[in-house]
Design an enzyme around this catalytic site. Structure first.
Site, PDB file in Angstrom:
ATOM      1  N   ASP A  83      -2.927   2.657  -6.119  1.00 41.40           N
ATOM      2  CA  ASP A  83      -1.902   2.740  -5.073  1.00 41.40           C
ATOM      3  C   ASP A  83      -1.790   1.496  -4.197  1.00 41.40           C
ATOM      4  O   ASP A  83      -1.165   1.546  -3.144  1.00 41.40           O
ATOM      5  CB  ASP A  83      -2.148   3.968  -4.184  1.00 41.40           C
ATOM      6  CG  ASP A  83      -3.482   3.905  -3.459  1.00 41.40           C
ATOM      7  OD1 ASP A  83      -4.315   3.041  -3.789  1.00 41.40           O
ATOM      8  OD2 ASP A  83      -3.698   4.736  -2.548  1.00 41.40           O
ATOM      9  N   GLU A  84      -2.355   0.381  -4.618  1.00 40.85           N
ATOM     10  CA  GLU A  84      -2.199  -0.834  -3.813  1.00 40.85           C
ATOM     11  C   GLU A  84      -2.352  -2.083  -4.659  1.00 40.85           C
ATOM     12  O   GLU A  84      -2.981  -2.078  -5.713  1.00 40.85           O
ATOM     13  CB  GLU A  84      -3.201  -0.867  -2.654  1.00 40.85           C
ATOM     14  CG  GLU A  84      -4.654  -0.954  -3.077  1.00 40.85           C
ATOM     15  CD  GLU A  84      -5.580  -1.143  -1.893  1.00 40.85           C
ATOM     16  OE1 GLU A  84      -5.347  -2.071  -1.091  1.00 40.85           O
ATOM     17  OE2 GLU A  84      -6.551  -0.374  -1.791  1.00 40.85           O
ATOM     18  N   ASP A 109       0.857  -1.183   0.000  1.00 46.31           N
ATOM     19  CA  ASP A 109       0.000   0.000   0.000  1.00 46.31           C
ATOM     20  C   ASP A 109       0.895   1.236   0.000  1.00 46.31           C
ATOM     21  O   ASP A 109       1.676   1.444   0.933  1.00 46.31           O
ATOM     22  CB  ASP A 109      -0.904  -0.017   1.232  1.00 46.31           C
ATOM     23  CG  ASP A 109      -2.106   0.910   1.100  1.00 46.31           C
ATOM     24  OD1 ASP A 109      -2.119   1.720   0.154  1.00 46.31           O
ATOM     25  OD2 ASP A 109      -3.022   0.826   1.939  1.00 46.31           O
TER      26      ASP A 109
END
Length: 427
Positions: A121-122, A27
């Site tokens: 973003d992850e 993350d």
């Protein structure tokens, strides 16, 4: 920017037994804000807030902005009051997507091809096949964090566990810029110390329902069997999932090429809409955009959803599933306007047409944002569709129009070639 609950007590050494812990959740830390700081180093150490405009909401905030109470989804106007010294920047999604793609290609994919992208973003990684080379999941996690920092001047947090649920919760509690390993033998202990909202998928509505039955923690949830849970949540599937997660278990596997789950479009009004017609006009525009995107992706949708956010920032959604999948605004918009009228109780959704509502028809609640999404998707080449009578008639009309057009073009061509002489041959 994760807003999931974190426990200080969870960010500790849980042991070093990595056997079976082949799932990593990575993350990125305050990704949008961190990307801006990376490309504008002069912003380092300042409270950077992504989101501009009185009507906008905060998309991300740097860790320097958090002590002021600034969080994602907060109105920008409130963030400005809480942190007037903050640096407010517009969202630059093309840039964030570009950096995200590079991180996945230049870092994650260097370890294994078993990577699941969850969002910009992850992502998850199954590093089991890579352990012959890398020796341990922790070694991989340390290398990933080092490479992301070296190549992009960004930080990320990594959770290591035996399944996706625990890995994600571990990365959340490792933030910022940390690693958290949860041995398989301790995953039940780890998850049962958490509040209900720490479990991905348990939102305010489900939490409230469980609270009404006296369930206020994951530990309390773990003491119930599936039959008891099914009676509480009225869904055997949900009961099964809750029973699994309350013991730290997760049956999901890494999905390397996840299909598109939904396609949507939404807009925020410059001023809260208090009349029906502006909202309908926006919903029509959103329907057009969704339909266009469906066709460009060669997809058909069976479920259409309308989303409304009100002036107090609360929101409602309402969906309808149709028997015949669609990809045109001509089909989508009538469903959308019926859902809209039904949500707000404006007229008779099956009688008075929403498109004919007077411009001055008042709304029972002022609307800040409206949107349309299509889900329950399938590809056009794999979806059989039974033609209706209207389709057949439309096709016949189109065929006649094509033939008429071909005749007209032929006549024009002859006239251009023979001029006045064409008149003498009956043309």
């Amino acid at each position: 920017m994760s807003t999931s609950p974190r426990l200080a007590a969870a960010k500790r050494d849980w042991g070093h037994d990595e056997s079976g812990c082949t799932i990593l959740h990575i993350d990125m830390d305050a990704f949008y804000a961190s990307c801006e700081v990376a490309r504008h180093p002069g912003l380092r150490g300042k409270p950077v807030i992504i989101g501009t405009g009185i009507r906008s909401v905060v998309s991300a905030a740097s860790y320097e902005a958090r002590p002021f109470g600034v969080n994602s989804a907060m109105p920008v106007s409130r963030a400005r009051r809480l942190c007037p010294q903050g640096v407010f920047l517009p969202v630059d999604m093309p840039y964030y997507r570009h950096i995200s793609q590079r991180i996945f290609d230049e870092v994650f994919s260097k370890v294994t091809d078993r990577v699941e992208r969850v969002s910009v973003d992850e992502g998850y990684m199954d590093v089991g096949p890579a352990l012959l080379r890398w020796k341990s999941p922790s070694a991989i996690a340390h290398w990933i964090r080092t490479r992301v920092r070296q190549l992009f001047s960004l930080t990320c947090s990594v959770g290591i566990a035996s399944n996706k649920l625990i890995a994600k919760m571990a990365s959340t509690n490792a933030k910022p810029d940390g690693i958290l390993l949860i041995p398989q033998s301790r995953q039940a202990e780890f998850v049962q110390m958490m509040p209900l909202r720490a479990i991905p998928g348990i939102g305010p509505s489900l939490e409230k329902k469980l609270n009404s039955w006296g369930i206020s923690s994951v530990e309390a949830l773990s003491r119930l069997d599936e039959t008891q849970l099914a009676g509480m949540v009225s869904s055997p599937g949900m009961a099964h999932t809750l029973h699994l997660v309350s013991h730290g278990n997760d049956e999901r596997v890494i999905v390397m090429h996840a299909p598109e789950k939904s396609i949507g479009s939404e807009r925020t009004f410059a001023n809260d809409a208090r009349l029906a017609q502006p909202v309908l006009a926006l919903l029509r525009s959103c329907s057009d955009e969704v339909a266009s995107n469906l066709r460009s992706h060669h997809l058909l949708a069976r479920t259409i959803t309308v989303k409304l956010r009100f002036d107090d920032l609360s929101y409602r959604t309402k969906a309808q599933t149709v028997e015949r999948p669609c990809d045109t605004a001509q089909t989508i918009y009538p469903l959308v306007r019926e859902l809209f009228q039904d949500m707000l109780g404006i007229g008779d959704p099956h009688g008075q047409s929403a498109s004919k509502l007077r411009e001055d028809t008042p709304l029972p609640r002022a609307i800040r944002l409206a949107g349309v999404s299509a889900s329950n998707l399938s590809t056009t080449h794999s979806t059989p569709i039974q033609a209706t009578i209207d389709d057949i008639l439309d096709e016949q009309d189109s065929s006649r129009e094509r033939k008429h057009g071909e005749t007209e073009r032929a006549v024009d061509s002859i006239r251009q070639r023979y001029g006045k002489r064409a008149i003498h041959i009956g043309l």
